[in-house]
Scaffold this motif. Sequence first.
Motif, PDB file in Angstrom:
ATOM      1  N   LEU A 148     -15.170 -19.544  26.757  1.00  0.00           N
ATOM      2  CA  LEU A 148     -14.401 -18.229  26.814  1.00  0.00           C
ATOM      3  C   LEU A 148     -15.121 -17.047  26.704  1.00  0.00           C
ATOM      4  CD1 LEU A 148     -11.089 -19.509  24.694  1.00  0.00           C
ATOM      5  CD2 LEU A 148     -11.365 -18.969  27.164  1.00  0.00           C
ATOM      6  N   CYS A 201      -3.793 -19.786  32.991  1.00  0.00           N
ATOM      7  CA  CYS A 201      -4.304 -18.618  33.369  1.00  0.00           C
ATOM      8  C   CYS A 201      -3.701 -18.000  34.435  1.00  0.00           C
ATOM      9  CB  CYS A 201      -6.068 -18.909  33.922  1.00  0.00           C
ATOM     10  SG  CYS A 201      -6.907 -19.757  32.708  1.00  0.00           S
ATOM     11  N   ALA A 204      -6.257 -18.365  28.520  1.00  0.00           N
ATOM     12  CA  ALA A 204      -7.081 -17.275  28.907  1.00  0.00           C
ATOM     13  C   ALA A 204      -6.082 -16.863  30.143  1.00  0.00           C
ATOM     14  CB  ALA A 204      -8.416 -17.913  29.650  1.00  0.00           C
ATOM     15  N   ASP A 205      -6.798 -15.311  30.440  1.00  0.00           N
ATOM     16  CA  ASP A 205      -6.123 -14.431  31.520  1.00  0.00           C
ATOM     17  C   ASP A 205      -6.563 -15.018  33.015  1.00  0.00           C
ATOM     18  OD1 ASP A 205      -4.405 -12.944  29.966  1.00  0.00           O
ATOM     19  OD2 ASP A 205      -6.243 -12.008  29.229  1.00  0.00           O
ATOM     20  N   THR A 207      -6.648 -24.202  27.497  1.00  0.00           N
ATOM     21  CA  THR A 207      -7.142 -23.137  27.090  1.00  0.00           C
ATOM     22  C   THR A 207      -6.239 -21.935  27.412  1.00  0.00           C
ATOM     23  OG1 THR A 207      -9.383 -23.979  27.686  1.00  0.00           O
ATOM     24  CG2 THR A 207      -9.064 -21.573  27.350  1.00  0.00           C
ATOM     25  N   ALA A 246     -12.271 -17.671  31.359  1.00  0.00           N
ATOM     26  CA  ALA A 246     -12.758 -18.894  31.203  1.00  0.00           C
ATOM     27  C   ALA A 246     -13.541 -19.796  32.380  1.00  0.00           C
ATOM     28  CB  ALA A 246     -11.335 -19.883  30.803  1.00  0.00           C
ATOM     29  N   TYR A 289      -9.002  -8.504  28.570  1.00  0.00           N
ATOM     30  CA  TYR A 289      -8.688  -9.704  28.999  1.00  0.00           C
ATOM     31  C   TYR A 289      -9.788 -10.852  28.543  1.00  0.00           C
ATOM     32  CZ  TYR A 289     -11.293  -8.629  33.022  1.00  0.00           C
ATOM     33  OH  TYR A 289     -12.460  -8.576  34.011  1.00  0.00           O
ATOM     34  N   THR A 290      -9.218 -12.129  28.533  1.00  0.00           N
ATOM     35  CA  THR A 290     -10.240 -13.149  28.480  1.00  0.00           C
ATOM     36  C   THR A 290     -10.303 -13.750  29.574  1.00  0.00           C
ATOM     37  OG1 THR A 290      -8.145 -14.575  27.679  1.00  0.00           O
ATOM     38  CG2 THR A 290      -9.402 -13.595  25.927  1.00  0.00           C
TER      39      THR A 290
END
Length: 478
Positions: free
Chosen positions: A198, A237, A160-161, A158, A211, A208-209
Amino acid sequence: MTTFVDRVELHVAAGNGGHGCASVHREKFKPLGGPDGGNGGRGGDVILTVDQSVTTLLEYHHSPHRKATNGKPGEGGNRSGKDGQDLVLSVPDGTVVLDKQGNVLADLVGHGTSFVAAQGGRGGLGNAALASARRKAPGFALLGEPGDLRDIVLELKTVADVALVGYPSAGKSSLISVLSAAKPKIADYPFTTLVPNLGVVTAGSTVYTIADVPGLIPGASQGKGLGLEFLRHVERCSVLVHVLDTATLESDRDPVSDLDIIEEELKEYGGLDNRPRIVVLNKIDVPDGKDLAEMVRPDLEARGYRVFEVSAVAHIGLKELSFALADLVGKARAAKPKEEATRIVIRPKAVDDAGFTVTREDDGLFRVRGEKPERWVRQTDFNNDEAVGYLADRLNRLGVEDELMKAGARSGDGVAIGPEDNAVVFDWEPSVTAGAEMLGRRGEDHRFEESRPAVQRRRDRQAERDELDQAYDDFEPF
């Protein structure tokens, strides 16, 4: 039943190249029309391309066999065959392509990033393209090459941040549901989250993302529970958030011991030591949870962690947490090296690079390995003597026969061209480069007359006649 798949084994087959055509132009009042066979079409490639609208590998879990189309064969009248159509497979952002041994072939990050998983075969040349001053009307064409067959593994990591990690039922799903518009499944039993979720969070000018990774338990890095299956989603991440349950009903657990266990599992998994951490003490809306959070906070801060007391249910402390995460994400993005355009590096082969090797094996067989010899063998129609003679000339010009002699090969020795599982083996005879005098009718080569059944039958009949004539001459009447 979950509809999320993040690891699949894919069997891909590129298209085969079309065969070239051996044809002679026939038209009234044109007795010497010459060769007009067209080339075969190229086989289609299998290409993996990142598509932002795809979020799972479920499609390839149900249909793991994929094949591109073959190229069409050439035709007379100098008509080339149609190229095979490329097969483009859409994969999620963050897909890693590996071979069966686990070696990374490609890391597909960013919309539109692509990777050719299987290369289509080349089309064979028609006899019009093979014509030369020495061989004006070839009676053969080259075969199309087979496309690549590969077994690959696709793993989704994934992109994601921020990653939320912690024990099952620590409140990670609740937290992501109130920080973003994500709607994960929430229930009061462990392992409610079976797939990563997400969410997109906006904090001031930073977007920002985040998870939500399924819950971790002791031994997750060795495969216990669901941890090992989903720990790969933490790798990309930039920030890790420990979500600790301050209202757990299990007597042998507390926030500090939970943090130590999760940190140990992350250490065992490896590669996450340099990620900044934030500790979230969740469920402070419960009276005992609030008291426990105040007790353990000084100890956690003494270890160097930034600690936030929040309640996902009562929406307490969420704004401060959101902006703190945005600040860390911004710093991580600023520290990330600027991506530069890929530079094309051209490395020409050395002038004295023959492009093949000749080795003598223990059983006395001489094996020839190299891109050109192996490709030429695949393109040769061994039912056509002229095609075989053309192959012999090409190998001779490349220097294969000279190298065989240097390696100690003698007339009648076995020679194999290609790998052990797919080699062409023959008894070697030093050849003479073909000239016009070596070529007979279309499809014939005088150097191979000894091997043709029709020629052998003629020789047998002639031997019988000679034997009868000799017997007649030796006959003495009474």
